[in-house]
Write an enzyme that holds these catalytic residues in place. Structure first.
Site, short mmCIF file in Angstrom:
data_model
loop_
_atom_site.label_atom_id
_atom_site.label_comp_id
_atom_site.label_asym_id
_atom_site.label_seq_id
_atom_site.Cartn_x
_atom_site.Cartn_y
_atom_site.Cartn_z
N CYS A 123 -1.32 1.94 0.87
CA CYS A 123 -2.03 0.74 0.61
C CYS A 123 -3.55 1.05 0.24
O CYS A 123 -3.73 2.42 0.24
CB CYS A 123 -2.00 -0.26 1.69
SG CYS A 123 -2.80 -0.02 3.27
N CYS A 180 0.69 -2.81 -1.47
CA CYS A 180 -0.35 -3.84 -1.95
C CYS A 180 -0.54 -3.61 -3.38
O CYS A 180 -0.04 -2.64 -4.00
CB CYS A 180 -1.66 -3.78 -1.39
SG CYS A 180 -2.64 -2.37 -1.81
N CYS A 218 -1.60 4.09 -7.59
CA CYS A 218 -0.95 5.21 -7.24
C CYS A 218 -0.93 6.32 -7.99
O CYS A 218 -0.68 6.34 -9.20
CB CYS A 218 0.48 4.70 -6.79
SG CYS A 218 1.60 5.95 -5.88
#
Length: 132
Positions: A10, A82, A89
């Site tokens: 996250c 999230c 990412c």
């Protein structure tokens, strides 16, 4: 049989991914190595610690960690929790599966939001455990 690895990501490794790691170790721990990290580090939120303690899971020893590339590329699955983590990412090797399970950020909200998000994360991990 070698354990698989799941990595919960996250934004700040403060609330959602910390709770996911706690539930993951409890629910998946026999078959999975369970880790969590953030795009940034914000410290473990005391309300996340309290929310998990309320259901008998101690995450008070957890630390807020940045994504570790070695764990990332060794993972079988990376789960973003999230939209910020999903969008930011790092690129994953082809052998790593990525899933997005979006949860609201409870930070700065009422206590009931921590409880609600905690319970949603638990349910998602239980569902995952039944499908793998």
């Amino acid at each position: 049989m070698q354990k698989k690895t799941i990595y919960f990501i996250c934004t700040g490794n403060s609330c959602r991914s910390q709770m996911a790691e706690g539930f993951g170790k409890l629910i998946l721990g026999d078959k999975w190595n369970v880790y969590s990290a953030g795009i940034e580090t914000h410290g473990v939120n005391p309300h996340a610690i309290k929310a998990m303690k309320e259901v008998g899971i101690d995450i008070s020893h957890h630390t807020s960690d940045l994504i570790n590339n070695d764990i990332l590329i060794a993972s079988d699955i990376v789960v973003t929790l999230c939209s910020d983590a999903d969008a930011n990412c790092p690129v994953l090797p082809k052998n790593v599966t990525k899933e997005h399970w979006g949860f609201d950020d409870p930070a700065g909200k009422d206590w009931s939001e921590f409880q609600r998000v905690r319970d949603e994360i638990k349910a998602a991990i239980e569902t995952f455990a039944h499908r793998v």
